[in-house]
Design a protein around this motif. Structure first.
Motif, PDB file in Angstrom:
ATOM      1  N   UNK A 110      56.045  73.325  54.101  1.00  0.00           N
ATOM      2  CA  UNK A 110      56.663  72.640  52.971  1.00  0.00           C
ATOM      3  C   UNK A 110      58.160  72.609  53.225  1.00  0.00           C
ATOM      4  N   UNK A 111      58.710  71.412  53.328  1.00  0.00           N
ATOM      5  CA  UNK A 111      60.118  71.238  53.661  1.00  0.00           C
ATOM      6  C   UNK A 111      60.925  70.818  52.440  1.00  0.00           C
ATOM      7  N   UNK A 112      62.117  71.369  52.328  1.00  0.00           N
ATOM      8  CA  UNK A 112      63.008  71.014  51.222  1.00  0.00           C
ATOM      9  C   UNK A 112      63.899  69.848  51.652  1.00  0.00           C
ATOM     10  N   UNK A 113      63.302  68.705  51.809  1.00  0.00           N
ATOM     11  CA  UNK A 113      64.048  67.524  52.252  1.00  0.00           C
ATOM     12  C   UNK A 113      64.965  67.010  51.147  1.00  0.00           C
ATOM     13  N   UNK A 114      66.008  66.299  51.557  1.00  0.00           N
ATOM     14  CA  UNK A 114      66.948  65.713  50.602  1.00  0.00           C
ATOM     15  C   UNK A 114      67.001  64.211  50.829  1.00  0.00           C
ATOM     16  N   UNK A 115      66.964  63.457  49.736  1.00  0.00           N
ATOM     17  CA  UNK A 115      67.120  62.004  49.798  1.00  0.00           C
ATOM     18  C   UNK A 115      68.589  61.709  49.528  1.00  0.00           C
ATOM     19  N   UNK A 116      69.387  61.411  50.550  1.00  0.00           N
ATOM     20  CA  UNK A 116      70.818  61.203  50.313  1.00  0.00           C
ATOM     21  C   UNK A 116      71.126  59.885  49.618  1.00  0.00           C
ATOM     22  N   UNK A 117      70.182  58.928  49.689  1.00  0.00           N
ATOM     23  CA  UNK A 117      70.456  57.591  49.183  1.00  0.00           C
ATOM     24  C   UNK A 117      69.858  57.273  47.838  1.00  0.00           C
ATOM     25  N   UNK A 118      69.769  58.264  46.948  1.00  0.00           N
ATOM     26  CA  UNK A 118      69.305  57.979  45.600  1.00  0.00           C
ATOM     27  C   UNK A 118      70.289  57.087  44.873  1.00  0.00           C
ATOM     28  N   UNK A 119      69.859  56.414  43.834  1.00  0.00           N
ATOM     29  CA  UNK A 119      70.733  55.477  43.109  1.00  0.00           C
ATOM     30  C   UNK A 119      71.924  56.190  42.496  1.00  0.00           C
ATOM     31  N   UNK A 120      71.691  57.401  41.965  1.00  0.00           N
ATOM     32  CA  UNK A 120      72.759  58.132  41.275  1.00  0.00           C
ATOM     33  C   UNK A 120      73.157  59.417  41.986  1.00  0.00           C
ATOM     34  N   UNK A 121      72.758  59.550  43.236  1.00  0.00           N
ATOM     35  CA  UNK A 121      73.112  60.749  43.988  1.00  0.00           C
ATOM     36  C   UNK A 121      71.922  61.303  44.745  1.00  0.00           C
ATOM     37  N   UNK A 122      72.123  62.401  45.458  1.00  0.00           N
ATOM     38  CA  UNK A 122      71.040  63.006  46.238  1.00  0.00           C
ATOM     39  C   UNK A 122      69.860  63.432  45.381  1.00  0.00           C
ATOM     40  N   UNK A 123      68.662  63.331  45.953  1.00  0.00           N
ATOM     41  CA  UNK A 123      67.430  63.764  45.295  1.00  0.00           C
ATOM     42  C   UNK A 123      66.807  64.853  46.151  1.00  0.00           C
ATOM     43  N   UNK A 124      66.531  66.012  45.565  1.00  0.00           N
ATOM     44  CA  UNK A 124      65.929  67.114  46.300  1.00  0.00           C
ATOM     45  C   UNK A 124      64.413  67.029  46.203  1.00  0.00           C
ATOM     46  N   UNK A 125      63.753  67.089  47.354  1.00  0.00           N
ATOM     47  CA  UNK A 125      62.301  66.968  47.413  1.00  0.00           C
ATOM     48  C   UNK A 125      61.664  68.205  48.028  1.00  0.00           C
ATOM     49  N   UNK A 126      60.396  68.401  47.704  1.00  0.00           N
ATOM     50  CA  UNK A 126      59.530  69.291  48.460  1.00  0.00           C
ATOM     51  C   UNK A 126      58.464  68.413  49.084  1.00  0.00           C
ATOM     52  N   UNK A 127      58.312  68.506  50.399  1.00  0.00           N
ATOM     53  CA  UNK A 127      57.324  67.690  51.111  1.00  0.00           C
ATOM     54  C   UNK A 127      56.377  68.627  51.844  1.00  0.00           C
ATOM     55  N   UNK A 128      55.128  68.650  51.405  1.00  0.00           N
ATOM     56  CA  UNK A 128      54.123  69.524  52.024  1.00  0.00           C
ATOM     57  C   UNK A 128      53.353  68.740  53.079  1.00  0.00           C
ATOM     58  N   UNK A 129      53.375  69.247  54.307  1.00  0.00           N
ATOM     59  CA  UNK A 129      52.683  68.587  55.418  1.00  0.00           C
ATOM     60  C   UNK A 129      51.668  69.556  56.008  1.00  0.00           C
ATOM     61  N   UNK A 130      50.409  69.173  55.956  1.00  0.00           N
ATOM     62  CA  UNK A 130      49.359  70.013  56.536  1.00  0.00           C
ATOM     63  C   UNK A 130      49.441  69.977  58.065  1.00  0.00           C
ATOM     64  N   UNK A 131      48.790  70.943  58.706  1.00  0.00           N
ATOM     65  CA  UNK A 131      48.850  71.042  60.160  1.00  0.00           C
ATOM     66  C   UNK A 131      48.272  69.798  60.838  1.00  0.00           C
ATOM     67  N   UNK A 132      47.347  69.111  60.159  1.00  0.00           N
ATOM     68  CA  UNK A 132      46.754  67.904  60.750  1.00  0.00           C
ATOM     69  C   UNK A 132      47.620  66.665  60.534  1.00  0.00           C
ATOM     70  N   UNK A 133      48.788  66.834  59.905  1.00  0.00           N
ATOM     71  CA  UNK A 133      49.714  65.723  59.730  1.00  0.00           C
ATOM     72  C   UNK A 133      49.569  64.972  58.428  1.00  0.00           C
ATOM     73  N   UNK A 134      48.619  65.353  57.575  1.00  0.00           N
ATOM     74  CA  UNK A 134      48.477  64.693  56.280  1.00  0.00           C
ATOM     75  C   UNK A 134      49.359  65.381  55.246  1.00  0.00           C
ATOM     76  N   UNK A 135      49.697  64.649  54.218  1.00  0.00           N
ATOM     77  CA  UNK A 135      50.565  65.175  53.171  1.00  0.00           C
ATOM     78  C   UNK A 135      49.763  65.947  52.124  1.00  0.00           C
ATOM     79  N   UNK A 136      50.212  67.169  51.864  1.00  0.00           N
ATOM     80  CA  UNK A 136      49.626  67.931  50.765  1.00  0.00           C
ATOM     81  C   UNK A 136      50.210  67.503  49.435  1.00  0.00           C
TER      82      UNK A 136
END
Length: 217
Positions: free
Chosen positions: A93-119
């Motif tokens: 699970x990565x704490x990715x950041x969206x720098x290009x949000x309309x009103x500023x950065x958006x902090x995300x959690x992105x869960x990626x399973x070992x097989x490459x699919x999104x949790x």
């Protein structure tokens, strides 16, 4: 000596400016711990949702790697939480950041399973416009669930766009920038995990900020 009205007005404005700055600083200092606590609670709740406890047997909150790839992950320091079962990799699970949000950065959690699919994908914090861009919150709409179980093969890489741009993901009426930016950020996160999958799970790399395949020459 009677002061000129302009001087008096200027002095009053200066007093209000100082008072306002002091109030803002005090409010920030008073609320920063609460904001951090709320973000941590959101993190823990989302980890349990996207990587169910019955699929891992380690403590993901202490099995962490910090990586450095702002181009792909949006931030110079990205925390990666690793899930394992009997020592075998299950998900990151990565704490990715969206720098290009309309009103500023958006902090995300992105869960990626070992097989490459999104949790799953969850929004930790944002400053998007209420009633428009805030539909990225799971409490506002089910849009964020559209990432569940997706991968770089489903949809195909060229379809990782909002529908207005020829992709498969919905945009919001009057707020295309926000979903467009998140779709792009999630796609980049998937690409990063694909290129660094084994290094991200390497226990020896726990203190290494740059996994193999991400080191600068």
């Amino acid at each position: 000596m009677v002061k000129h009205p302009v001087v008096i007005a200027g002095s009053i404005l200066a007093m209000f400016a100082v008072a306002g700055s002091t109030l803002v600083a005090f409010t920030h200092e008073f609320t920063k711990d609460r904001i951090a606590a709320n973000e941590r609670e959101t993190l823990l709740r989302s980890l349990r949702t996207m990587v169910p406890s019955n699929t891992v047997d380690n403590d993901m909150t202490s099995d962490i790697l910090v990586v450095n790839n702002p181009e792909m992950l949006g931030n110079s320091q990205t925390a990666v939480y690793r899930g394992r079962l009997m020592g075998q990799p299950v998900a990151t699970v990565l704490t990715s950041v969206v720098p290009g949000g309309y009103s500023g950065p958006i902090k995300l959690l992105v869960a990626v399973r070992y097989d490459g699919t999104l949790g799953g994908v969850r929004v930790i914090s944002h400053k998007e416009t209420p009633g428009l861009g805030d539909k990225i919150e799971e409490s506002r709409s089910d849009w964020i669930y559209s990432f569940d179980n997706k991968s770089l093969n489903d949809p195909k890489l060229q379809d990782w766009k909002v529908k207005r741009d020829g992709g498969i993901f919905d945009q919001f009426t009057g707020a295309t920038i926000t979903p467009r930016s998140i779709v792009e950020a999630v796609k980049k996160t998937l690409l990063y995990v694909k290129d660094n999958r084994d290094a991200l799970y390497d226990k020896k790399a726990a203190s290494d900020p740059e996994p193999q395949g991400n080191k600068k020459p």
